[in-house]
Design a protein around this motif. Structure first.
Motif: not given
Length: 281
Positions: A90-91, A134-135, A168-169, A184-186
């Protein structure tokens, strides 16, 4: 901004690569199952890493199997899937959709516009399932486009916007690990954005496209400065990774973070160095 979070195959054991490839194939199958060939075409190594990271952290029950595919029609390949395979799929589709929109805004690539429209038609369910996520991505993408239109050349600001998208992911649950995964994602998002800008700098200058590295491109320490910034971003990623209690396939994940992510960088740097030498001959 895809294709940077990859393995360094030369430094992997055969068994480790087979395991990695089985998650990749499992993600490919899930994309086809949910989104058809249109979604399958969006398959990326980046989301394979996300899938394996979540698998190692949360240790879900993982199913194994075998399949054939168009790319390898004459032999079966092992596949691994679990509850995070669908999330990664999905991501993957969401990020590809926004990438298509970004390419259309930047370079007016018609095939990306058409592909994005096809994905958009198949992603309605995802947008409903992950409405808040998503928003948030939409708001960040608007900030991203506005910053590009105003010519915001601040590297940290631009990379930070994409970093927030990736943060966010990388947070799929609100639990004790969400804060660390978000950080980590950032930093991984900032690394991806900056490496993408580093790779595209000459083309963007030639086409007069936006690139936050333009201002420093002609400086004598451009290469060293880029390497330093990228190293700082990946250092923060690795710091957060080592805080996670991951045992399963941890060496594969370390191969990616400590070696694989630099493969594309080294290839680009070598190509640029060779071009400069040829020009000076």
């Amino acid at each position: 901004m895809f294709g940077y979070i990859i393995v360094n195959k030369a430094e992997m054991k055969f068994k480790e690569f087979d395991i990695y490839h089985s998650y990749y194939c499992g993600l490919c199958r899930k994309l086809k199952e949910k989104y058809g060939i249109t979604g399958q075409l969006s398959l990326s190594y980046d989301m394979t890493f996300l899938l394996m990271l979540f698998t190692g952290l949360y240790e879900p029950q993982t199913q194994t199997g075998e399949c054939r595919c168009i790319a390898h029609p004459f032999e079966k390949h092992e596949i691994r899937t679990n509850l995070f395979t669908e999330y990664a799929a999905d991501m993957n589709v969401l990020l590809t959709l926004y990438k298509c929109q970004d390419d259309w805004e930047d370079e007016r690539k018609l095939w990306k516009l058409a592909y994005g429209k096809m994905l958009e038609g198949k992603s309605k369910g995802v947008k409903e399932t992950y409405a808040a996520k998503v928003r948030n991505i939409c708001l960040l993408m608007h900030d991203f486009y506005d910053a590009e239109k105003t010519g915001n050349g601040d590297i940290d600001t631009m990379a930070g916007l994409f970093g927030k998208i990736m943060a966010g992911i990388f947070v799929c649950r609100e639990d004790e690990w969400s804060e660390g995964l978000g950080r980590f994602g950032f930093f991984l998002g900032k690394f991806i954005y900056l490496l993408d800008a580093y790779e595209d700098i000459e083309e963007d200058i030639r086409k007069n496209n936006f690139n936050p590295l333009k201002r420093m491109y002609n400086e004598p320490d451009f290469e060293e400065e880029c390497r330093t910034i990228l190293t700082m971003m990946m250092s923060e990623c690795c710091k957060e990774f080592e805080r996670l209690p991951i045992l399963e396939n941890v060496e594969i994940l370390r191969n990616i973070l400590y070696s694989g992510v630099w493969c594309r960088y080294e290839a680009v740097r070598e190509k640029r160095r060779a071009a400069v030498e040829k020009k000076n001959e």
